[in-house]
Design a protein around this motif. Structure first.
Motif, PDB file in Angstrom:
ATOM      1  N   LEU A   1       0.852  -1.180   0.000  1.00  0.00           N
ATOM      2  CA  LEU A   1       0.000   0.000   0.000  1.00  0.00           C
ATOM      3  C   LEU A   1       0.890   1.231   0.000  1.00  0.00           C
ATOM      4  O   LEU A   1       1.715   1.407   0.897  1.00  0.00           O
ATOM      5  CB  LEU A   1      -0.917   0.013   1.227  1.00  0.00           C
ATOM      6  CG  LEU A   1      -1.951  -1.096   1.294  1.00  0.00           C
ATOM      7  CD1 LEU A   1      -2.718  -1.023   2.610  1.00  0.00           C
ATOM      8  CD2 LEU A   1      -2.905  -1.012   0.123  1.00  0.00           C
ATOM      9  N   LEU A   2       0.743   2.064  -1.010  1.00  0.00           N
ATOM     10  CA  LEU A   2       1.524   3.288  -1.138  1.00  0.00           C
ATOM     11  C   LEU A   2       0.585   4.481  -1.089  1.00  0.00           C
ATOM     12  O   LEU A   2      -0.466   4.471  -1.733  1.00  0.00           O
ATOM     13  CB  LEU A   2       2.278   3.315  -2.466  1.00  0.00           C
ATOM     14  CG  LEU A   2       3.262   2.187  -2.723  1.00  0.00           C
ATOM     15  CD1 LEU A   2       3.817   2.296  -4.131  1.00  0.00           C
ATOM     16  CD2 LEU A   2       4.390   2.248  -1.720  1.00  0.00           C
ATOM     17  N   THR A   3       0.959   5.497  -0.340  1.00  0.00           N
ATOM     18  CA  THR A   3       0.171   6.723  -0.293  1.00  0.00           C
ATOM     19  C   THR A   3       1.081   7.902  -0.627  1.00  0.00           C
ATOM     20  O   THR A   3       2.244   7.924  -0.248  1.00  0.00           O
ATOM     21  CB  THR A   3      -0.460   6.938   1.097  1.00  0.00           C
ATOM     22  OG1 THR A   3       0.567   6.984   2.089  1.00  0.00           O
ATOM     23  CG2 THR A   3      -1.429   5.800   1.438  1.00  0.00           C
ATOM     24  N   TYR A   4       0.513   8.853  -1.357  1.00  0.00           N
ATOM     25  CA  TYR A   4       1.279  10.043  -1.718  1.00  0.00           C
ATOM     26  C   TYR A   4       0.323  11.139  -2.171  1.00  0.00           C
ATOM     27  O   TYR A   4      -0.849  10.887  -2.444  1.00  0.00           O
ATOM     28  CB  TYR A   4       2.314   9.744  -2.803  1.00  0.00           C
ATOM     29  CG  TYR A   4       1.749   9.230  -4.112  1.00  0.00           C
ATOM     30  CD1 TYR A   4       1.561  10.095  -5.186  1.00  0.00           C
ATOM     31  CD2 TYR A   4       1.424   7.894  -4.288  1.00  0.00           C
ATOM     32  CE1 TYR A   4       1.058   9.638  -6.391  1.00  0.00           C
ATOM     33  CE2 TYR A   4       0.917   7.430  -5.481  1.00  0.00           C
ATOM     34  CZ  TYR A   4       0.733   8.297  -6.529  1.00  0.00           C
ATOM     35  OH  TYR A   4       0.226   7.846  -7.720  1.00  0.00           O
ATOM     36  N   PHE A   5       0.836  12.361  -2.220  1.00  0.00           N
ATOM     37  CA  PHE A   5       0.085  13.496  -2.725  1.00  0.00           C
ATOM     38  C   PHE A   5       0.382  13.649  -4.209  1.00  0.00           C
ATOM     39  O   PHE A   5       1.520  13.480  -4.646  1.00  0.00           O
ATOM     40  CB  PHE A   5       0.482  14.782  -1.987  1.00  0.00           C
ATOM     41  CG  PHE A   5       0.137  14.746  -0.531  1.00  0.00           C
ATOM     42  CD1 PHE A   5      -1.149  15.029  -0.106  1.00  0.00           C
ATOM     43  CD2 PHE A   5       1.085  14.404   0.411  1.00  0.00           C
ATOM     44  CE1 PHE A   5      -1.476  14.995   1.245  1.00  0.00           C
ATOM     45  CE2 PHE A   5       0.776  14.367   1.763  1.00  0.00           C
ATOM     46  CZ  PHE A   5      -0.513  14.656   2.178  1.00  0.00           C
ATOM     47  N   ARG A   6      -0.669  13.962  -4.994  1.00  0.00           N
ATOM     48  CA  ARG A   6      -0.495  14.099  -6.442  1.00  0.00           C
ATOM     49  C   ARG A   6      -1.165  15.392  -6.909  1.00  0.00           C
ATOM     50  O   ARG A   6      -2.315  15.648  -6.579  1.00  0.00           O
ATOM     51  CB  ARG A   6      -1.116  12.893  -7.155  1.00  0.00           C
ATOM     52  CG  ARG A   6      -0.997  12.930  -8.652  1.00  0.00           C
ATOM     53  CD  ARG A   6      -1.372  11.615  -9.286  1.00  0.00           C
ATOM     54  NE  ARG A   6      -2.768  11.259  -9.053  1.00  0.00           N
ATOM     55  CZ  ARG A   6      -3.264  10.040  -9.267  1.00  0.00           C
ATOM     56  NH1 ARG A   6      -2.472   9.054  -9.692  1.00  0.00           N
ATOM     57  NH2 ARG A   6      -4.532   9.785  -9.030  1.00  0.00           N
ATOM     58  N   ARG A   7      -0.409  16.157  -7.672  1.00  0.00           N
ATOM     59  CA  ARG A   7      -0.967  17.373  -8.265  1.00  0.00           C
ATOM     60  C   ARG A   7      -1.961  17.007  -9.359  1.00  0.00           C
ATOM     61  O   ARG A   7      -1.731  16.067 -10.121  1.00  0.00           O
ATOM     62  CB  ARG A   7       0.141  18.242  -8.837  1.00  0.00           C
ATOM     63  CG  ARG A   7       0.983  18.905  -7.781  1.00  0.00           C
ATOM     64  CD  ARG A   7       2.102  19.732  -8.352  1.00  0.00           C
ATOM     65  NE  ARG A   7       1.658  20.628  -9.428  1.00  0.00           N
ATOM     66  CZ  ARG A   7       2.510  21.299 -10.199  1.00  0.00           C
ATOM     67  NH1 ARG A   7       3.806  21.181 -10.031  1.00  0.00           N
ATOM     68  NH2 ARG A   7       2.050  22.098 -11.147  1.00  0.00           N
ATOM     69  N   THR A   8      -3.026  17.754  -9.447  1.00  0.00           N
ATOM     70  CA  THR A   8      -4.024  17.509 -10.478  1.00  0.00           C
ATOM     71  C   THR A   8      -4.016  18.579 -11.563  1.00  0.00           C
ATOM     72  O   THR A   8      -4.752  18.461 -12.532  1.00  0.00           O
ATOM     73  CB  THR A   8      -5.433  17.451  -9.854  1.00  0.00           C
ATOM     74  OG1 THR A   8      -5.693  18.701  -9.196  1.00  0.00           O
ATOM     75  CG2 THR A   8      -5.546  16.311  -8.865  1.00  0.00           C
ATOM     76  N   ASP A   9      -3.173  19.586 -11.397  1.00  0.00           N
ATOM     77  CA  ASP A   9      -3.176  20.709 -12.329  1.00  0.00           C
ATOM     78  C   ASP A   9      -2.066  20.651 -13.377  1.00  0.00           C
ATOM     79  O   ASP A   9      -1.868  21.602 -14.115  1.00  0.00           O
ATOM     80  CB  ASP A   9      -3.084  22.030 -11.560  1.00  0.00           C
ATOM     81  CG  ASP A   9      -1.801  22.150 -10.740  1.00  0.00           C
ATOM     82  OD1 ASP A   9      -1.143  21.120 -10.511  1.00  0.00           O
ATOM     83  OD2 ASP A   9      -1.477  23.273 -10.316  1.00  0.00           O
TER      84      ASP A   9
ATOM     85  N   PRO B 146      -8.497  22.049  -5.300  1.00  0.00           N
ATOM     86  CA  PRO B 146      -8.658  21.967  -6.761  1.00  0.00           C
ATOM     87  C   PRO B 146      -7.405  21.493  -7.496  1.00  0.00           C
ATOM     88  O   PRO B 146      -7.471  21.060  -8.634  1.00  0.00           O
ATOM     89  CB  PRO B 146      -9.008  23.403  -7.157  1.00  0.00           C
ATOM     90  CG  PRO B 146      -9.623  23.989  -5.940  1.00  0.00           C
ATOM     91  CD  PRO B 146      -8.875  23.366  -4.782  1.00  0.00           C
ATOM     92  N   THR B 147      -6.244  21.545  -6.829  1.00  0.00           N
ATOM     93  CA  THR B 147      -4.993  21.189  -7.513  1.00  0.00           C
ATOM     94  C   THR B 147      -4.223  20.052  -6.845  1.00  0.00           C
ATOM     95  O   THR B 147      -3.112  19.737  -7.256  1.00  0.00           O
ATOM     96  CB  THR B 147      -4.058  22.405  -7.590  1.00  0.00           C
ATOM     97  OG1 THR B 147      -3.746  22.840  -6.262  1.00  0.00           O
ATOM     98  CG2 THR B 147      -4.692  23.541  -8.376  1.00  0.00           C
ATOM     99  N   LEU B 148      -4.808  19.425  -5.816  1.00  0.00           N
ATOM    100  CA  LEU B 148      -4.069  18.401  -5.063  1.00  0.00           C
ATOM    101  C   LEU B 148      -4.996  17.291  -4.599  1.00  0.00           C
ATOM    102  O   LEU B 148      -6.092  17.553  -4.102  1.00  0.00           O
ATOM    103  CB  LEU B 148      -3.395  19.048  -3.844  1.00  0.00           C
ATOM    104  CG  LEU B 148      -2.451  18.168  -3.029  1.00  0.00           C
ATOM    105  CD1 LEU B 148      -1.208  17.805  -3.831  1.00  0.00           C
ATOM    106  CD2 LEU B 148      -2.070  18.870  -1.741  1.00  0.00           C
ATOM    107  N   GLU B 149      -4.526  16.050  -4.753  1.00  0.00           N
ATOM    108  CA  GLU B 149      -5.281  14.907  -4.244  1.00  0.00           C
ATOM    109  C   GLU B 149      -4.361  13.971  -3.472  1.00  0.00           C
ATOM    110  O   GLU B 149      -3.147  13.978  -3.653  1.00  0.00           O
ATOM    111  CB  GLU B 149      -5.982  14.154  -5.374  1.00  0.00           C
ATOM    112  CG  GLU B 149      -5.066  13.531  -6.394  1.00  0.00           C
ATOM    113  CD  GLU B 149      -5.808  12.954  -7.587  1.00  0.00           C
ATOM    114  OE1 GLU B 149      -7.046  13.005  -7.638  1.00  0.00           O
ATOM    115  OE2 GLU B 149      -5.129  12.430  -8.482  1.00  0.00           O
ATOM    116  N   PHE B 150      -4.959  13.202  -2.591  1.00  0.00           N
ATOM    117  CA  PHE B 150      -4.244  12.193  -1.804  1.00  0.00           C
ATOM    118  C   PHE B 150      -4.555  10.850  -2.432  1.00  0.00           C
ATOM    119  O   PHE B 150      -5.717  10.479  -2.597  1.00  0.00           O
ATOM    120  CB  PHE B 150      -4.695  12.234  -0.346  1.00  0.00           C
ATOM    121  CG  PHE B 150      -3.925  11.318   0.555  1.00  0.00           C
ATOM    122  CD1 PHE B 150      -2.611  11.603   0.900  1.00  0.00           C
ATOM    123  CD2 PHE B 150      -4.495  10.162   1.057  1.00  0.00           C
ATOM    124  CE1 PHE B 150      -1.893  10.763   1.736  1.00  0.00           C
ATOM    125  CE2 PHE B 150      -3.793   9.321   1.894  1.00  0.00           C
ATOM    126  CZ  PHE B 150      -2.490   9.621   2.230  1.00  0.00           C
TER     127      PHE B 150
END
Length: 75
Positions: free
Chosen positions: A7-15, A49-53
């Motif tokens: 299981l890997l978790t990280y923050f990802r930009r959506t923009d 609006p620009t970041l997801e977990f």
């Protein structure tokens, strides 16, 4: 998990769709190599609006002796 998946978790930009996310592994945290991975499942939670977990469940990497993992982000 109980099936041996990671299981890997990280923050990802959506923009910025040009960003590329790569899984790397290391046995000593000095030398890193790209790993081939199979995503079993992915879940995301929008934080702004620009970041997801992101939470990824990935199948074990064949022939890997990596004990440490990181997500490398490249343009």
């Amino acid at each position: 998990d109980t099936d041996g998946n990671l299981l890997l978790t990280y923050f990802r930009r959506t923009d910025d769709p040009s960003l590329h996310y790569s899984l790397q592994g290391s046995s000593n945290m000095v030398q890193w190599v790209d790993l081939t991975w199979t995503v079993v499942s992915e879940s995301t939670m929008l934080l702004s609006p620009t970041l997801e977990f992101v939470t990824l469940k990935i199948a074990p990497v064949a022939s890997s002796v990596a004990q440490h993992y990181r997500i490398l982000v490249l343009p």
